[in-house]
Design an enzyme around this catalytic site. Structure first.
Site, PDB file in Angstrom:
ATOM      1  N   ARG A  48       0.832  -1.209   0.000  1.00 39.49           N
ATOM      2  CA  ARG A  48       0.000   0.000   0.000  1.00 39.49           C
ATOM      3  C   ARG A  48       0.866   1.258   0.000  1.00 39.49           C
ATOM      4  O   ARG A  48       0.503   2.266  -0.601  1.00 39.49           O
ATOM      5  CB  ARG A  48      -0.918  -0.005   1.229  1.00 39.49           C
ATOM      6  CG  ARG A  48      -2.009  -1.064   1.198  1.00 39.49           C
ATOM      7  CD  ARG A  48      -2.975  -0.879   2.354  1.00 39.49           C
ATOM      8  NE  ARG A  48      -4.020  -1.901   2.330  1.00 39.49           N
ATOM      9  CZ  ARG A  48      -3.923  -3.073   2.939  1.00 39.49           C
ATOM     10  NH1 ARG A  48      -2.825  -3.382   3.594  1.00 39.49           N
ATOM     11  NH2 ARG A  48      -4.908  -3.950   2.881  1.00 39.49           N
ATOM     12  N   GLY A 135       1.043 -23.078   9.897  1.00 39.50           N
ATOM     13  CA  GLY A 135       2.326 -22.380   9.898  1.00 39.50           C
ATOM     14  C   GLY A 135       3.390 -23.211   9.211  1.00 39.50           C
ATOM     15  O   GLY A 135       3.272 -23.572   8.046  1.00 39.50           O
ATOM     16  N   LYS A 206      -9.152 -22.744  10.274  1.00 43.96           N
ATOM     17  CA  LYS A 206      -8.237 -23.840   9.976  1.00 43.96           C
ATOM     18  C   LYS A 206      -8.971 -25.185   9.990  1.00 43.96           C
ATOM     19  O   LYS A 206      -8.669 -26.074   9.186  1.00 43.96           O
ATOM     20  CB  LYS A 206      -7.086 -23.838  10.982  1.00 43.96           C
ATOM     21  CG  LYS A 206      -6.198 -22.606  10.853  1.00 43.96           C
ATOM     22  CD  LYS A 206      -5.191 -22.506  11.985  1.00 43.96           C
ATOM     23  CE  LYS A 206      -4.330 -21.264  11.834  1.00 43.96           C
ATOM     24  NZ  LYS A 206      -3.405 -21.055  12.972  1.00 43.96           N
ATOM     25  N   GLY A 309       4.860 -17.296  13.224  1.00 43.42           N
ATOM     26  CA  GLY A 309       6.188 -16.690  13.156  1.00 43.42           C
ATOM     27  C   GLY A 309       6.569 -16.419  11.717  1.00 43.42           C
ATOM     28  O   GLY A 309       6.317 -17.247  10.835  1.00 43.42           O
TER      29      GLY A 309
END
Length: 439
Positions: A48, A135, A206, A309
């Site tokens: 952006r 992840g 999920k 992470g």
């Protein structure tokens, strides 16, 4: 030195994960090229604000605000913007142009996955999304490919690192919910507004993705039963420890049989549950994630690792990127994710589970027998009862605490039993109700 042709890579988003993906893609370009058989050229990063401060130092000339032009120039598009729009429109544009897409956008896949997969199949492109469910944990590929010839019966997942960290602190360190959440926020595990995590929305998204893969059936996210962890107290965690359990927020996807019709269906749910300390999921500590799969032929499988992470999630994204690049080198259309089953999505009341119910009751003769009769009336069998003397209530009546663990029954029968028990005159309050899973 081998010279490779280049594949052009467009990156949408330069947040924590996106910046790490770009960094690794640049730093390891030669090594990745040797694995793929083609160079992976990062041709631009759509953001952006090109002048915003970034967590990773990347060449300024890569940044652009013109996402659409960047997409149309790419062979593979990596979407790490998050959110629904404009991510959905950009992915559709990329797929319709014939580019493969790598994404970690669980919210988008849970809401619009069918539309995106159909768009990919129509043009022979492919959508990769390993980072969307666990992840760094490889769980999408095992479910989609390795277990494609097996019959998955059940999935139990600790799939949200923030809630697992909070519940683990409460169990191991004796923290209150408030103290554990504050620690999670300070360490960056929890957002300033932790609602998506602690109310179970993230885990429900999920669960919808995992159930779709495991059972080859569309599972809308609004069909996933959801409870968060805000009702879990230190007292409940302490009681669980004394009973040989640990409290976990679980995402559970399983095949179930409708008790009324006898037809097989699918259930997906997210809620706090008691897990035996002997079960592998009980040993998932801190902000780690784990997915436990029960398959008919393969048996029990567990996938464990970092669930979040920037660097860890970037690993999953780059793994998908290598797969997409190898497909381009080899040629041919993408492998479609066509449904082979159209199982009905059944409500939580149809699932078989066990309850641990903690009651405060009037301490007088015959109370236990009266409570037991309510369970019998609802065809719910009691497995174990623990009784301890409580204290005097405000009305000076002596009370006792009953901890009742049931045998397996339908959730509807167990819920109806709790409602009936709560109305009994000898029960002063229902302190807690937790499902027992993974036994």
């Amino acid at each position: 030195m081998i010279e490779y042709r280049n594949l052009k890579i467009a990156l949408l988003g330069a947040g924590n994960v996106g910046a790490r993906v770009a960094q690794l893609l640049i730093e390891h370009s030669d090594e990745l090229a040797s694995r793929v058989g083609a160079g992976l050229e990062l041709v631009g990063i759509a953001v952006r604000n090109v002048d915003a401060e970034r967590s990773v130092d990347l060449p300024q000339e890569l940044y652009t605000t013109d996402a659409e032009s960047l997409i149309l120039s790419a062979d593979i598009v990596i979407e790490l913007m998050g959110g629904i729009e404009p991510a959905r429109s950009y992915i559709l544009q990329a797929l319709h142009s014939g580019a493969d897409v790598v994404t970690g956008n669980k919210a988008l896949l849970a809401l619009h996955g069918n539309e995106l997969f159909e768009a990919a199949e129509q043009v022979g492109a492919q959508l990769y999304y390993e980072a969307a469910a666990g992840g760094a944990i490889p769980i999408i590929r095992p479910l989609r490919d390795s277990l494609a010839g097996d019959r998955v019966k059940r999935i139990l997942g600790v799939v949200n690192g923030t809630t697992n960290y909070i519940l683990d602190r409460m169990d191991v360190d004796g923290d209150t919910m408030e103290a554990a959440l504050a620690a999670a926020t300070e360490l960056g595990y929890a957002e300033a507004d932790p609602t998506a995590d602690i109310e179970g929305y993230d885990a429900a998204q999920k669960a919808a993705i995992l159930a779709r893969l495991a059972f080859h059936t569309a599972v809308p996210v609004d069909a996933v039963y959801r409870e968060g962890i805000t009702g879990v107290t230190s007292t409940m965690v302490d009681q669980a420890r004394r009973s040989g359990y640990v409290v976990k927020l679980l995402a559970i996807c399983e095949r179930v049989v409708d008790p009324e019709t006898g037809a097989e269906g699918v259930s997906a749910r997210v809620h706090p549950a008691l897990v035996s300390r002997l079960h592998p999921l009980a040993a998932v500590h801190g902000a780690k994630n784990a997915v436990f799969v029960e398959a008919e032929a393969a048996g029990d499988l567990m996938f464990y690792g970092a669930g979040a992470g920037g660097l860890e999630t970037a690993s999953a994204v780059l793994g998908d990127l290598v797969s997409a690049a190898r497909r381009h080198v080899a040629g041919g259309p993408g492998v479609g994710e066509v449904f082979t089953s159209f199982l009905p999505i059944l409500p939580i009341g149809t699932v078989l589970t066990r309850y641990q119910i903690t009651l405060e009751v009037v301490d007088e003769p015959g109370v236990l027998a009266r409570i037991a009769s309510i369970f019998s009336e609802h065809s719910v069998s009691v497995e174990a009862v623990q009784q301890s003397v409580g204290s005097r209530s405000e009305s000076e009546r002596s009370t006792a605490t009953l901890v009742i663990v049931t045998h397996q029954s339908t959730d509807a029968a167990l819920s109806a039993t709790v409602d009936a028990v709560a109305r009994h005159e000898a029960v002063t309050c229902v302190k807690s109700v937790l499902r027992v899973e993974g036994a």
